[in-house]
Enzyme design. Structure first.
Site, mmCIF file in Angstrom:
data_model
loop_
_atom_site.group_PDB
_atom_site.id
_atom_site.type_symbol
_atom_site.label_atom_id
_atom_site.label_comp_id
_atom_site.label_asym_id
_atom_site.label_seq_id
_atom_site.Cartn_x
_atom_site.Cartn_y
_atom_site.Cartn_z
ATOM 1 N N HIS A 200 0.857 -1.182 0.000
ATOM 2 C CA HIS A 200 0.000 0.000 0.000
ATOM 3 C C HIS A 200 0.896 1.236 0.000
ATOM 4 O O HIS A 200 1.657 1.454 0.951
ATOM 5 C CB HIS A 200 -0.900 -0.010 1.230
ATOM 6 C CG HIS A 200 -1.981 -1.041 1.168
ATOM 7 N ND1 HIS A 200 -1.710 -2.397 1.140
ATOM 8 C CD2 HIS A 200 -3.335 -0.930 1.113
ATOM 9 C CE1 HIS A 200 -2.855 -3.069 1.074
ATOM 10 N NE2 HIS A 200 -3.844 -2.192 1.050
ATOM 11 N N ALA A 241 -11.443 0.629 6.167
ATOM 12 C CA ALA A 241 -10.487 -0.079 5.319
ATOM 13 C C ALA A 241 -9.942 0.828 4.208
ATOM 14 O O ALA A 241 -10.360 1.981 4.044
ATOM 15 C CB ALA A 241 -11.141 -1.320 4.725
ATOM 16 N N HIS A 242 -9.017 0.260 3.428
ATOM 17 C CA HIS A 242 -8.336 1.030 2.388
ATOM 18 C C HIS A 242 -9.297 1.486 1.295
ATOM 19 O O HIS A 242 -10.255 0.819 0.948
ATOM 20 C CB HIS A 242 -7.185 0.228 1.781
ATOM 21 C CG HIS A 242 -7.583 -1.111 1.233
ATOM 22 N ND1 HIS A 242 -6.693 -2.129 1.068
ATOM 23 C CD2 HIS A 242 -8.770 -1.613 0.819
ATOM 24 C CE1 HIS A 242 -7.295 -3.184 0.563
ATOM 25 N NE2 HIS A 242 -8.560 -2.881 0.394
ATOM 26 N N ASN A 243 -9.019 2.682 0.785
ATOM 27 C CA ASN A 243 -9.763 3.294 -0.327
ATOM 28 C C ASN A 243 -11.198 3.685 0.016
ATOM 29 O O ASN A 243 -11.968 4.067 -0.871
ATOM 30 C CB ASN A 243 -9.778 2.381 -1.562
ATOM 31 C CG ASN A 243 -8.403 2.177 -2.149
ATOM 32 O OD1 ASN A 243 -7.711 1.221 -1.799
ATOM 33 N ND2 ASN A 243 -7.983 3.065 -3.027
ATOM 34 N N SER A 261 -12.847 0.154 -0.339
ATOM 35 C CA SER A 261 -13.348 0.819 -1.550
ATOM 36 C C SER A 261 -14.833 1.140 -1.506
ATOM 37 O O SER A 261 -15.440 1.404 -2.551
ATOM 38 C CB SER A 261 -13.038 -0.025 -2.796
ATOM 39 O OG SER A 261 -11.637 -0.192 -2.941
#
Length: 329
Positions: A200, A241-243, A261
Site C-alpha cells: 500500500h 479499510a483502504h480506499n 473501496s
C-alpha cells in the site's frame, strides 16, 4: 467554570427566568443536580426531574412550559442541547492554555516544521519533513511519520500512531491509540494456496473538524487516498479499510466496520456495530441501525435500514413480525 445566570444568558443568547445572580460552578445531569451546579433539560422523557432538580441554574428551551414549580433559575434558549454543547466548548476554550512546548525526550528534525505554540509531549516523535499547524497539541507517546501534514488547532491524544505521508486538516481530534495509515487488508491469492501481500503506497486524507475515537484504525489506500470528509465523527474501535471514502458530516458509532473501496455519502448515521461490505455505494442521508450488515448498494437518499442482511426498516419490521410469530408456534 464560575458563571451567573445573567452571564450564561449573554453567552448563549438566552433569557433569564428567576435570579439572574444565581451562580453555577460545575455541570451535572438533571437527575443529580445540586446547588451550585448547572443542568439542562431537552428530552421530554426527563421532565419529571425538572420539578425535583436542586441545581442553581437549568437550561431549557424557550417554548418549555412548566406544569409545576421549578426551583432552579431557568435560562431559556432556542435549543438547550446545542446550547449545552456551545457552553462546554466555551468553558473548555477558557481553560485551554496554548504554549510552545517540547517534552522530555521528544524527537524531531531540522526538516520538521512547527507552527505557532505547538505542544509536543514527552517521548513523542515527529518525522522528517512533517508539518504541524498552529496551536496543535500532540500529547505524550505519539508517533507522527515523515512527510505527514497536520493542520492547526488539532488535538492528538497519547498513543496515537500516524504513518508517514498522511494529511490531516484543521480542528481534528484523534483520541488515544488510534492508528492512521496502516496497510489495508490486501492480499493476492497464489496458485499454491498461499497469499502474497499487496503493498500500500497511498495515504489517508482527513478533512477539517473531524473527531476520531480511541482505538479506531483507518487504513491507507493501495495507490490513491482513503478519504474522511469534513465534519465526520467516528466513535471508538471502528475499522475503516483502504480506499474508503466517507462524506462530510457522517457519524459512526462504536465498533463499525467498513470494508475496502466503499463510498459512504454525506450526513449518514451508522449506529453501533454496523458492518458494510466492500465496493459499495451508500447514498447521502442514509441511516443504518445497530448491528446491521449491508451487502448491497443503497442508492436512494434518506432511507433507513436495519437487519442483517440490511433492508429498509419497514420491510425489516414486517419480516421480523412474521419471524417472531413462527418462533412462537
Amino acid at each position: 467554570m464560575d458563571l451567573t445566570a445573567k452571564q450564561l444568558a449573554q453567552i448563549l443568547k438566552g433569557t433569564v427566568e428567576g435570579d439572574e445572580n444565581a451562580k453555577a460552578t460545575s455541570f451535572a445531569k438533571i437527575e443529580h443536580g445540586k446547588p451550585g451546579q448547572l443542568c439542562f433539560y431537552a428530552n421530554p422523557k426527563y421532565e419529571r426531574f425538572v420539578y425535583t432538580c436542586k441545581a442553581s441554574i437549568l437550561l431549557v428551551n424557550k417554548d418549555f412550559e412548566a406544569k409545576e414549580p421549578v426551583t432552579p433559575t431557568m435560562v431559556r434558549v432556542d435549543d438547550a442541547y446545542k446550547s449545552l454543547a456551545d457552553l462546554l466548548k466555551y468553558v473548555s476554550t477558557k481553560k485551554r492554555t496554548d504554549r510552545s512546548h517540547r517534552g522530555f525526550r521528544s524527537s524531531w528534525f531540522l526538516t520538521s516544521k512547527f507552527g505557532k505554540k505547538v505542544y509536543l509531549g514527552s517521548h513523542s516523535y515527529v518525522g522528517h519533513h512533517a508539518r504541524i499547524g498552529d496551536y496543535t497539541k500532540i500529547y505524550e507517546n505519539v508517533y507522527v511519520g515523515d512527510n505527514t501534514v497536520i493542520g492547526s488547532h488539532c488535538i492528538i491524544y497519547p498513543g496515537v500512531v500516524i504513518y508517514p505521508g498522511m494529511v490531516i486538516g484543521d480542528n481534528v481530534i484523534i483520541h488515544a491509540n488510534a492508528v492512521i495509515g496502516s496497510d489495508g487488508f490486501g492480499n493476492a491469492p497464489l496458485p499454491d494456496g498461499t497469499w502474497e501481500k499487496i503493498e500500500h503506497i497511498g495515504n489517508v486524507i482527513i478533512g477539517d473538524n473531524v473527531e476520531i475515537g480511541a482505538g479506531t484504525t483507518i487504513d491507507k489506500s493501495e495507490m490513491e487516498s482513503t478519504i474522511i470528509g469534513n465534519g465526520v465523527k467516528i466513535d471508538n474501535l471502528c475499522q475503516i479499510a483502504h480506499n474508503v471514502q466517507i462524506g462530510d458530516n457522517t457519524v459512526m458509532a462504536a465498533q463499525c466496520g467498513i470494508a475496502g473501496s466503499t463510498k459512504i455519502g454525506k450526513n449518514c448515521i451508522l449506529a453501533g456495530q454496523v458492518g458494510i461490505a466492500g465496493h459499495l455505494t451508500i447514498a447521502d442521508n442514509t441511516i443504518i441501525g445497530a448491528q446491521a450488515g449491508v451487502i448491497g448498494n443503497i442508492r436512494k437518499s434518506g432511507e433507513k435500514y436495519l437487519g442483517s442482511p440490511a433492508m429498509p426498516i419497514k420491510t425489516y419490521l414486517r419480516s421480523y413480525a412474521i419471524f417472531k410469530q413462527q418462533g412462537e408456534k
